[in-house]
Design an enzyme around this catalytic site. Structure first.
Site, PDB file in Angstrom:
ATOM      1  CB  SER A 215      -0.318  38.049  14.973  1.00 42.57           C
ATOM      2  OG  SER A 215       0.500  39.181  14.770  1.00 42.57           O
ATOM      3  NE  ARG A 216      -3.801  41.777   9.733  1.00 45.54           N
ATOM      4  CZ  ARG A 216      -4.941  42.370   9.380  1.00 45.54           C
ATOM      5  NH1 ARG A 216      -4.911  43.507   8.696  1.00 45.54           N
ATOM      6  NH2 ARG A 216      -6.108  41.845   9.696  1.00 45.54           N
ATOM      7  CG  ASN A 217       1.552  43.357  13.024  1.00 37.73           C
ATOM      8  OD1 ASN A 217       2.022  44.273  12.375  1.00 37.73           O
ATOM      9  ND2 ASN A 217       0.297  43.371  13.459  1.00 37.73           N
TER      10      ASN A 217
ATOM     11  CD  GLU B   3      -2.782  48.943  10.635  1.00 32.96           C
ATOM     12  OE1 GLU B   3      -1.963  49.867  10.480  1.00 32.96           O
ATOM     13  OE2 GLU B   3      -3.981  49.035  10.312  1.00 32.96           O
TER      14      GLU B   3
ATOM     15  CB  SER C 155     -10.072  41.429  20.044  1.00 30.08           C
ATOM     16  OG  SER C 155      -9.453  42.673  19.756  1.00 30.08           O
TER      17      SER C 155
ATOM     18  CD1 TRP D 191     -10.703  45.661  14.478  1.00 32.69           C
ATOM     19  CD2 TRP D 191     -11.688  43.769  15.109  1.00 32.69           C
ATOM     20  NE1 TRP D 191     -10.894  45.710  15.844  1.00 32.69           N
ATOM     21  CE2 TRP D 191     -11.501  44.554  16.262  1.00 32.69           C
ATOM     22  CE3 TRP D 191     -12.307  42.523  15.256  1.00 32.69           C
ATOM     23  CZ2 TRP D 191     -11.897  44.175  17.535  1.00 32.69           C
ATOM     24  CZ3 TRP D 191     -12.702  42.124  16.532  1.00 32.69           C
ATOM     25  CH2 TRP D 191     -12.490  42.938  17.652  1.00 32.69           C
TER      26      TRP D 191
ATOM     27  CB  VAL E 233      -3.084  46.390   6.398  1.00 27.59           C
ATOM     28  CG1 VAL E 233      -2.341  47.531   7.090  1.00 27.59           C
ATOM     29  CG2 VAL E 233      -3.812  46.904   5.160  1.00 27.59           C
TER      30      VAL E 233
ATOM     31  CE  LYS F 143      -1.769  45.084  18.923  1.00 26.48           C
ATOM     32  NZ  LYS F 143      -2.161  44.243  17.771  1.00 26.48           N
TER      33      LYS F 143
ATOM     34  CB  ALA G 117     -11.203  39.539  12.874  1.00 26.37           C
TER      35      ALA G 117
END
Length: 337
Positions: free
Chosen positions: A251-253, A278, A135, A12, A276, A188, A137
């Protein structure tokens, strides 16, 4: 032209530095590790977090925080768990009245503070703004049309940052609700993690739509109880960011959730994502904060049990579907009962 220092050279931070340079600003990009900064200088590319995106030669790369202290705006792009330590480092070099824009999303564990509150605690004399919204990256760095929200208690600062960031592919709105914008961007991630779990389990679109909708309810409940405006969660930093994070493979989540839904442990999922996640830390903080202020967040509670208490994902879904009957009214929607 403004002088901008971007603190944190992850995906990011790198994307924002690349975009601001294209906007014509004088940009510095700071890395916590000297080795990382040297690698970026050598390759002019962030091969780990943002492969394929050229870092323009005009972007000054450094690991010396003192070289970043003379900026018109400092952009904090460190992961949320590193924000306090980074703010401590910055505190020793920045001047009174420094404008700091935080773009990290998270809630600090143990203190339950938002990132702007953490920064303000460590750098009391700075002026704070935050930016959030849908958004990724990977897309921002490629100039794919994106919209975000900048919030500040001082709307002149929000307007100033809006002018710095705006370009034909990056549109900025302003908002005075700092708390709401931050909480939307943080909470979120927990819902996106849960949506990923549903995908990993092989459940359907109906299930995901329900979870996103009721997840938004929980985001609003906690936000309103902490002084945020309910309408902020209907905007880019709330429902906008929720949609993109719950549906995109960027999305890593969501990716971590998919792995958990397929039977992997939290540790295995985080290792495979190799970035990471989050939503994991935010889930713990959100659950504990909701308990503290007496806000009902059943989705967050079940996510907490799955992540930290070993509850089976099928049991979590069953628990949510088997809750007592409710009336979907405005009163219930905002948890003002």
């Amino acid at each position: 032209m403004s002088a901008i220092s971007v603190i944190g050279s992850g995906g990011w931070g790198t994307a924002i530095a690349v975009m601001l340079c294209k906007n014509g600003h004088d940009v510095k990009l700071w890395s916590f590790f000297k080795e990382e900064s040297e690698e970026l200088k050598k390759n002019r590319e962030n091969k780990r977090f943002l492969p394929g995106i050229k870092i323009d030669e005009k972007i000054y790369l450094t690991s010396d925080i003192k070289e970043c202290s003379d900026a018109d705006v400092i952009v904090m792009a460190s992961p949320s768990h590193a924000v306090r330590n980074t703010a401590k480092i910055l505190a020793g070099v920045v001047s009174d009245g420094q404008i700091i824009l935080n773009i990290a999303k998270g809630i600090e564990e143990d203190t339950y503070k938002t990132m702007s509150e953490v920064i303000k605690e460590e750098i009391p004399n700075c002026h704070i703004a935050v930016m959030s919204g849908p958004s990724h990256a990977e897309e921002v760095s490629r100039g794919i049309p994106t919209t975000n929200t900048v919030a500040s208690a001082d709307m002149e600062i929000a307007d100033y940052i809006q002018n710095i960031f705006m370009n034909p592919s990056f549109r900025i709105y302003t908002n005075p609700d700092v708390k709401g914008v931050e909480l939307g961007g943080s909470l979120k991630n927990v819902i996106a993690l849960c949506c990923g779990i549903l995908d990993g389990m092989g459940l359907g679109d109906n299930t995901k739509a329900a979870l996103m909708t009721r997840g938004l309810v929980e985001m609003k409940r906690l936000g309103v109880s902490l002084g945020a405006r309910a309408e902020t969660f209907n905007g880019l930093s709330g429902v906008g960011d929720l949609i993109v994070t719950c549906t995109s493979m960027h999305s890593r989540n969501r990716r971590a959730g998919i792995l958990i839904g397929r039977g992997k442990s939290l540790a295995e999922a985080q290792k495979e994502v190799n970035m990471v996640v989050e939503g994991v830390k935010t889930c713990r903080a959100a659950k504990e904060l909701a308990d503290k202020v007496g806000v009902e967040m059943p989705i967050v509670n079940e996510a907490y049990k799955v992540l930290f208490e070993g509850e089976d994902v099928n049991k979590a879904v069953s628990n949510l579907m088997g809750r007592l009957k409710k009336n979907e009214t405005e009163k219930d929607f905002l948890n003002m009962m």
